[in-house]
Design an enzyme around this catalytic site. Structure first.
Site, PDB file in Angstrom:
ATOM      1  N   CYS A 176       6.698  -2.797 -24.320  1.00 49.68           N
ATOM      2  CA  CYS A 176       7.755  -3.752 -24.663  1.00 49.68           C
ATOM      3  C   CYS A 176       9.005  -3.023 -25.163  1.00 49.68           C
ATOM      4  CB  CYS A 176       7.282  -4.746 -25.721  1.00 49.68           C
ATOM      5  SG  CYS A 176       6.158  -6.000 -25.102  1.00 49.68           S
ATOM      6  N   ARG A 215       3.112   9.464 -17.533  1.00 51.02           N
ATOM      7  CA  ARG A 215       3.482   9.789 -18.907  1.00 51.02           C
ATOM      8  C   ARG A 215       4.225  11.101 -19.042  1.00 51.02           C
ATOM      9  NH1 ARG A 215       1.941   6.175 -23.228  1.00 51.02           N
ATOM     10  NH2 ARG A 215       0.879   4.496 -22.159  1.00 51.02           N
ATOM     11  N   HIS A 265       1.010   0.346 -35.518  1.00 44.20           N
ATOM     12  CA  HIS A 265       1.511   0.671 -34.180  1.00 44.20           C
ATOM     13  C   HIS A 265       3.014   0.396 -34.175  1.00 44.20           C
ATOM     14  CE1 HIS A 265       0.999  -0.208 -29.566  1.00 44.20           C
ATOM     15  NE2 HIS A 265       1.348   1.040 -29.789  1.00 44.20           N
ATOM     16  N   SER A 286       2.298  -2.707 -26.447  1.00 39.16           N
ATOM     17  CA  SER A 286       2.537  -1.646 -25.478  1.00 39.16           C
ATOM     18  C   SER A 286       3.446  -2.170 -24.354  1.00 39.16           C
ATOM     19  CB  SER A 286       1.215  -1.182 -24.863  1.00 39.16           C
ATOM     20  OG  SER A 286       0.323  -0.800 -25.882  1.00 39.16           O
ATOM     21  N   TYR A 335      -7.722  10.970 -19.908  1.00 41.06           N
ATOM     22  CA  TYR A 335      -6.440  10.304 -20.154  1.00 41.06           C
ATOM     23  C   TYR A 335      -6.053  10.385 -21.642  1.00 41.06           C
ATOM     24  CZ  TYR A 335      -2.953   6.798 -20.976  1.00 41.06           C
ATOM     25  OH  TYR A 335      -1.817   6.182 -21.409  1.00 41.06           O
ATOM     26  N   ARG A 338      -5.788   3.778 -20.944  1.00 42.03           N
ATOM     27  CA  ARG A 338      -6.821   3.481 -21.920  1.00 42.03           C
ATOM     28  C   ARG A 338      -7.786   2.476 -21.331  1.00 42.03           C
ATOM     29  NH1 ARG A 338      -5.228   0.544 -25.456  1.00 42.03           N
ATOM     30  NH2 ARG A 338      -3.021   0.314 -24.999  1.00 42.03           N
ATOM     31  N   ASP A 397       5.726   5.555 -32.002  1.00 45.16           N
ATOM     32  CA  ASP A 397       4.488   4.838 -31.673  1.00 45.16           C
ATOM     33  C   ASP A 397       3.631   4.464 -32.877  1.00 45.16           C
ATOM     34  OD1 ASP A 397       2.791   3.730 -29.636  1.00 45.16           O
ATOM     35  OD2 ASP A 397       1.429   5.417 -29.870  1.00 45.16           O
ATOM     36  N   LYS A 457      -4.456   7.299 -30.882  1.00 49.92           N
ATOM     37  CA  LYS A 457      -4.890   5.911 -31.057  1.00 49.92           C
ATOM     38  C   LYS A 457      -6.218   5.832 -31.820  1.00 49.92           C
ATOM     39  CE  LYS A 457      -1.484   4.255 -28.540  1.00 49.92           C
ATOM     40  NZ  LYS A 457      -0.404   3.458 -29.152  1.00 49.92           N
TER      41      LYS A 457
HETATM   42  C1  OXD Z   1      -0.027   2.364 -25.933  1.00 48.25           C
HETATM   43  C2  OXD Z   1       0.413   3.754 -25.925  1.00 48.25           C
HETATM   44  O1  OXD Z   1      -0.753   1.950 -25.034  1.00 48.25           O
HETATM   45  O2  OXD Z   1       1.232   4.105 -26.781  1.00 48.25           O
HETATM   46  O3  OXD Z   1       0.365   1.646 -26.848  1.00 48.25           O
HETATM   47  O4  OXD Z   1      -0.056   4.523 -25.087  1.00 48.25           O
HETATM   48 MN    MN Z   2       1.466   2.669 -28.330  1.00 50.41          MN
END
Ligand code: OXD
Ligand code: MN
Length: 615
Positions: A281, A396, A257, A279, A228, A89, A304, A237
């Site tokens: 964690c 990913r 989130h 993100s 991406y 991102r 997520d 998102k």
């Molecule tokens: C983030 C994702 O960056 O889920 O939180 O991709």
């Molecule tokens: Mn996320």
């Protein structure tokens, strides 16, 4: 060569809904408008069928955009390699174009809607030349569900179409909803790489110039230049967090989130837990937790995003609006997240992982030992001596939620589940204990607003620079974060005080003075959940501390693991001096929101200082 306008007589508009007037005709008119601007060669209305998906994937393989993995090891699975610059991102290129700057707030990049339209419209002009423009109607949440919302994405990326097909519910049923008058969000995506006549395509088309622009007032997203996932799967998102947070503000619910799980205790009683972590964690790991304590089970509902809505029963109800997982591969292995590894057995699109000579994939952490030879994420030969990672750190997997072996059988239920607990976490080497319970909703909102991770691992007692990530929503809140805090307080008022979820702060990452992690983490985090559940049931007491309610360490279920009492003491230590310093940093942070900062949270901060003994 003939000018494009002469060469292209008329684009093939494909099979599209026929309606003379009404919402479907409006949709068709909007699609035609985008097509007239972006000038694709073809328009393809996506029906979401398996045959369509198969054809799309086959085409991408033929064009060199996907590598088909060896079906013996990874059936139905593919590897995409992005352009080396298009791997994550791009927060600096992500904008909130609200009418008023103060509605975007200090944590977002604000742009005036008219100005940004004037900037991006020329970029979209002709941006899809030589390509197919796909029209993808999608639902977030079960089609027709009371908490669900729908949208349409137009895109010139087949990779995006295949990914949206996994991450959302796509197809004709959504068009029926539109026809019935349900409001829908408009999302437009172009990789920004038009093809001249006869020009060969590249494996991952994109543009150096990128714009991910949200228009909260008109419920639109326009994304240019990136393929991406976080920039191209606009349902995720962009819609389910940034735009949905604004819809939630106006309608009285929360777009968060958060992962969502069902925890089942040894007696068979179920509890629903949502948890927000910044993100990287360990959200996906907790979403797929395998408890190490006997008799406990976790069922996955989402990893997520969660949408939370107060019910007429005074409880907070939650759905996972997505239909798949777009997870980080590195660090996902047998020892850290065996459920994810099993989920990825097939039917998965991998992006930027390494390729094995036998046609399977690999990434750092999948196995303890790296294979002797690989092709790295950039397509170059790699050996363990290469001195660089084989998979990109943000590589990913994209896979259907239904494929998760511990997915809840009712994960798709339209009405969602009632929440019993909300967890907030970050990556904190110091200060924040393994678990602490908020005293009430307002204190819980205070904790959520202060979530942070240390930029650098600091030694005990010293406070590293904190990266503030309130509610883990810093890059995802579509409006003023001060208003967002106030909205959380307001949602709490709609809950019955004895039925609202209880709020806890957790921290799996605290380190001892010797720099060692004090807690084993992963499956053993079930021991923290065990304590939380016993708190919900009123089975165990707690120790009042200045920062909230801490466990009596004797109440923690530590059967089968060795945690020295010294480490337990450090895990729950509340150091007055460093908490007072942290309170000062929180005040500085709060000040950035000016008059939008709710007084109730400033009062919580003062109460914390008071409890710490500072008058
Ligand atoms: C983030 C994702 O960056 O889920 O939180 O991709
Ligand atoms: Mn996320």
């Amino acid at each position: 060569a003939a000018p494009a306008a002469q060469r292209r007589a008329r684009p093939d508009l494909g099979a599209r809904p026929s309606a003379a007037s009404g919402p479907l005709a409006d949709l068709v008119a909007w699609v035609d408008e985008i097509a007239a601007l972006a000038q694709p060669d073809r328009v393809h209305w996506v029906d979401g069928s398996a045959a369509e998906n198969d054809a799309l994937l086959r085409e991408m393989v033929d064009e060199g955009k996907l590598i088909k993995l060896n079906p013996e090891w990874r059936p139905g699975s593919y590897l995409a390699r992005s352009h080396p610059s298009d791997v994550a991102r791009t927060e600096a290129r992500t904008f909130i174009a609200s009418e008023r700057e103060e509605d975007a707030g200090p944590t977002n990049n604000w742009v005036a809607p008219d100005d940004i339209r004037a900037t991006i419209t020329p970029l979209f002009a002709g941006s899809m030349r030589g390509r197919t423009m796909y029209v993808v109607p999608f639902s977030m949440g079960a089609v027709g569900g009371p908490l669900s919302h729908i949208g349409v994405q137009v895109t010139d990326s087949a990779y995006a179409v295949a990914s949206i097909g996994i991450m959302t519910r796509v197809g004709a049923a959504v068009l029926d909803e539109i026809a019935g008058g349900k409001p829908w969000v408009k999302t437009v995506h172009s990789v920004g790489a038009p093809l001249a006549p006869g020009e060969a395509d590249v494996a991952w088309p994109c543009n150096d110039e990128k714009y991910i622009v949200h228009f909260p007032d008109t419920l639109e997203v326009w994304s240019f230049g990136s393929g991406y996932g976080g920039n191209a799967i606009l349902a995720k998102k962009c819609f389910a967090l940034r735009i949905a947070s604004v819809i939630g503000r106006d309608e009285g619910w929360l777009a968060e989130h958060m992962l969502l799980i069902r925890v089942i205790d040894p007696a068979g009683k179920a509890y629903h837990v949502a948890a927000a972590f910044p993100s990287a964690c360990g959200k996906t790991n907790l979403a797929m937790l395998r408890p190490t304590i006997p008799g406990w089970r976790v069922e996955t509902l989402g990893d997520d995003i969660a949408w939370l809505r107060p019910g007429s029963d005074g409880r907070l109800w939650a759905i996972n609006p997505e239909a798949g997982f777009f997870g980080v591969a590195p660090g996902t292995g047998e020892s850290t997240n065996v459920t994810a590894v099993e989920t990825l057995w097939g039917n998965t699109i991998f992006t930027n992982v390494a390729l094995r000579p036998d046609g399977d994939v690999w990434w750092e952490g999948l196995t303890d030992e790296a294979p002797a030879e690989l092709i790295d994420w950039e397509g170059k030969p790699w050996t363990p001596d290469s001195g660089r990672p084989a998979a990109h750190p943000n590589s990913r997997f994209t896979v259907s939620a239904a494929q998760c072996p511990q997915i809840a059988s009712d994960w798709d239920a339209a009405e969602g589940v009632p929440l019993d607990a909300i967890l907030f976490g970050g990556r904190r080497a110091t200060n924040v204990p393994l678990v602490v319970e908020a005293t009430d909703w307002t204190h819980g909102v205070f904790i959520g607003s202060t979530i942070s991770s240390e930029r650098t691992a600091a030694a005990e007692g010293t406070l590293g620079e904190l990266r503030r990530d309130p509610f883990a929503m810093l890059p995802f809140c579509g409006y003023n974060m001060g208003d967002y805090f106030a909205h959380w307080l307001k949602v709490g008022q709609k809950l019955r005080f004895d039925r609202a979820p209880r709020v806890f702060q957790v921290n799996w990452f605290r380190k001892g003075s010797d720099g060692r992690f004090l807690w084993p983490g992963f499956g053993d985090n079930s021991r923290v959940i065990d304590w939380i559940v016993r708190r919900l049931n009123g089975e165990v007491g707690a120790v009042d501390s200045p920062i909230g309610r801490l466990p009596h360490t004797a109440d923690l279920n530590l059967d089968g693991i060795e945690v020295p009492q010294r480490d337990l003491d450090e895990l729950f230590a509340v150091d007055t001096e460093s908490w007072l310093r942290e309170a000062d940093l929180t005040e500085e942070f709060y000040d950035t929101f000016g008059e939008r900062m709710p007084a109730a949270l400033r009062a919580e901060l003062e109460a914390l200082r008071y409890r710490l003994g500072h008058r």
